[in-house]
Design a protein around this motif. Sequence first.
Motif, PDB file in Angstrom:
ATOM      1  N   TYR A  23       0.912  -1.184   0.095  1.00 16.85           N
ATOM      2  CA  TYR A  23       0.052  -0.035  -0.131  1.00 16.85           C
ATOM      3  C   TYR A  23       0.784   1.410  -0.135  1.00 16.85           C
ATOM      4  O   TYR A  23       0.310   2.314  -0.067  1.00 16.85           O
ATOM      5  CB  TYR A  23      -1.114  -0.076   1.254  1.00 16.85           C
ATOM      6  N   LEU A  70      -6.630  -1.022  -8.201  1.00 14.14           N
ATOM      7  CA  LEU A  70      -7.423  -1.442  -6.889  1.00 14.14           C
ATOM      8  C   LEU A  70      -7.663  -2.625  -6.918  1.00 14.14           C
ATOM      9  O   LEU A  70      -7.617  -3.502  -5.712  1.00 14.14           O
ATOM     10  CB  LEU A  70      -8.585  -0.422  -6.757  1.00 14.14           C
ATOM     11  N   MET A  71      -8.432  -3.217  -7.841  1.00 16.03           N
ATOM     12  CA  MET A  71      -8.845  -4.595  -8.121  1.00 16.03           C
ATOM     13  C   MET A  71      -7.443  -5.498  -7.684  1.00 16.03           C
ATOM     14  O   MET A  71      -7.592  -6.563  -6.971  1.00 16.03           O
ATOM     15  CB  MET A  71      -9.295  -4.979  -9.292  1.00 16.03           C
ATOM     16  N   LYS A  72      -6.407  -5.385  -8.254  1.00 16.22           N
ATOM     17  CA  LYS A  72      -5.207  -6.243  -8.146  1.00 16.22           C
ATOM     18  C   LYS A  72      -4.553  -6.093  -6.774  1.00 16.22           C
ATOM     19  O   LYS A  72      -4.433  -7.300  -6.030  1.00 16.22           O
ATOM     20  CB  LYS A  72      -4.033  -5.436  -8.867  1.00 16.22           C
ATOM     21  N   VAL A  73      -4.925  -5.051  -6.144  1.00 14.75           N
ATOM     22  CA  VAL A  73      -4.298  -4.858  -4.578  1.00 14.75           C
ATOM     23  C   VAL A  73      -5.351  -5.626  -3.669  1.00 14.75           C
ATOM     24  O   VAL A  73      -4.956  -6.372  -3.036  1.00 14.75           O
ATOM     25  CB  VAL A  73      -4.565  -3.171  -4.032  1.00 14.75           C
ATOM     26  N   VAL A  74      -6.434  -5.490  -3.970  1.00 12.75           N
ATOM     27  CA  VAL A  74      -7.720  -6.248  -3.174  1.00 12.75           C
ATOM     28  C   VAL A  74      -7.375  -7.701  -3.259  1.00 12.75           C
ATOM     29  O   VAL A  74      -7.447  -8.547  -2.558  1.00 12.75           O
ATOM     30  CB  VAL A  74      -9.168  -5.609  -3.419  1.00 12.75           C
ATOM     31  N   ARG A  75      -6.965  -8.292  -4.585  1.00 11.49           N
ATOM     32  CA  ARG A  75      -7.197  -9.480  -5.113  1.00 11.49           C
ATOM     33  C   ARG A  75      -5.877 -10.175  -3.992  1.00 11.49           C
ATOM     34  O   ARG A  75      -5.919 -11.300  -3.471  1.00 11.49           O
ATOM     35  CB  ARG A  75      -6.934  -9.845  -6.455  1.00 11.49           C
ATOM     36  N   GLN A  76      -4.716  -9.584  -4.163  1.00 12.04           N
ATOM     37  CA  GLN A  76      -3.446  -9.765  -3.446  1.00 12.04           C
ATOM     38  C   GLN A  76      -3.815  -9.923  -1.958  1.00 12.04           C
ATOM     39  O   GLN A  76      -3.422 -11.041  -1.260  1.00 12.04           O
ATOM     40  CB  GLN A  76      -2.484  -8.982  -3.776  1.00 12.04           C
ATOM     41  N   ALA A  77      -4.360  -8.932  -1.333  1.00 11.10           N
ATOM     42  CA  ALA A  77      -4.845  -8.998  -0.118  1.00 11.10           C
ATOM     43  C   ALA A  77      -5.809 -10.206   0.268  1.00 11.10           C
ATOM     44  O   ALA A  77      -5.385 -10.713   1.475  1.00 11.10           O
ATOM     45  CB  ALA A  77      -5.363  -7.560   0.512  1.00 11.10           C
ATOM     46  N   ASN A  78      -6.751 -10.581  -0.511  1.00 13.40           N
ATOM     47  CA  ASN A  78      -7.589 -11.546  -0.259  1.00 13.40           C
ATOM     48  C   ASN A  78      -6.752 -12.931  -0.233  1.00 13.40           C
ATOM     49  O   ASN A  78      -6.952 -13.760   0.393  1.00 13.40           O
ATOM     50  CB  ASN A  78      -8.515 -11.737  -1.431  1.00 13.40           C
ATOM     51  N   LYS A  81      -5.200 -14.061   2.847  1.00 14.01           N
ATOM     52  CA  LYS A  81      -5.590 -14.397   4.132  1.00 14.01           C
ATOM     53  C   LYS A  81      -5.957 -15.870   4.283  1.00 14.01           C
ATOM     54  O   LYS A  81      -5.813 -16.453   3.364  1.00 14.01           O
ATOM     55  CB  LYS A  81      -7.046 -13.684   4.181  1.00 14.01           C
TER      56      LYS A  81
END
Lengths: 81, 346
Positions: A23, A70-78, A81
Amino acid sequence: MTTPDEEKFSDQFGSSVRAISDYMGLGLQIAISFAFFVLLGYWADSKLGTSPLLLLAGVVLGMVGMALVLMKVVRQANKKK
Amino acid sequence: MKRVNVIQPKALLKVIAILVPLLLSVNGLVFAASGQSSDVSKNSAAAVAGTAVSAPAAEAAHGAEATEGEEKAGDVIMHHILDKNVLSFEPFGEISLPKIPPIAGIDISITKHVVMLWVVSALLLIVFSVVGGKYKNLTPRNAPKGLANAMEALVEFIRLDVAKSNIGHGYEKHLPYLLTVFFFILFCNLLGLIPYGATATGNVNVTLTLSVFTFFVTQIAAFKAHGVKGYLKHLTAGTHWSLWIIMVPIEIIGQFTKPFALTVRLFANMTAGHIIILSLIFISFILKSYIVAVAVSVPFAIFIYLLELFVAFLQAFVFTMLSALFIGLATAHEGSDEHVAEGAHH
């Protein structure tokens, strides 16, 4: 000479820094990539003389690009987990 | 362990008893001076009042003088911050550096900051050859002392807390670069804080060069870890092929924004501290008051100076840590930390 506690701390520090690293460059990357497409459209307009069309196309491309980042960052964060 | 009472009320009282009358008398002097000057100005105003035309003229002259004074302060600050062609040793004269005619339109003449870079390189060579020499005749029975010990602490800090924790497996390969960058930036920052020194890292060209090194090291590490195919695949960021035309430029830009942020961070931090110190000192010259000098300028300038000492270490650490982090991210495969170890084995 490092005690086990210190060793653990440096490992934790490294992992937390690595966690925030996704981030850190995000703001600058989004801003510059948006500006890149808009300015590319503006430059192409001034070359070809199709005044607002390519600029607007650049704006659309830039917005799609922002959403993609943004989608890429969210996908990586998912995935983490 | 016995606790030592650091704050002694009696000593503090004595200091206050000496300082307060001193400050008050200085204040009195200042007030007296300003009173006199105001009297004089009143008199002159009364004398001038007869001629209505000259009063605004005097005001204009006063205004011009004030702006001139402010410009002077700004000029001195910029003179201090910017690069120039002379090394000035203020009361003893100055050395003007040679000018080299531009080659292919690029001015490569030697400036103050270039000399500082040379001084830092020479210092690094001297310090580390001395330290390395001490380690050569060291037996397991005795520990290093003095300079060698201090440098060992810093080197171990970079090795364990920066390189090992951020890069992970195979960090030894990148350790020479990280240590060099850390000590180079640290010495540059510290040289800017001694008299007659200049902050080479307060020049955007120097910081840009340093982050270009980091950029190349990162890219080469990424190529080595993933191969050409993996590297190109990383640029598409796993999106559908129809979106590649948007995603690939963004990812390429993303490779450049990180070193750019490094450049600006180091440059702005080193420049800002120096401007703040000089501005605080110039407050007392602009307001022409001893009480401001004693109560505001000097204490705050000393405080910011101490903060700058801390920032010198901090920014060297931040630059090194982010370089290590970028190398670690470039060599790591997509996803979790388990892959880091595997990536190093490939």
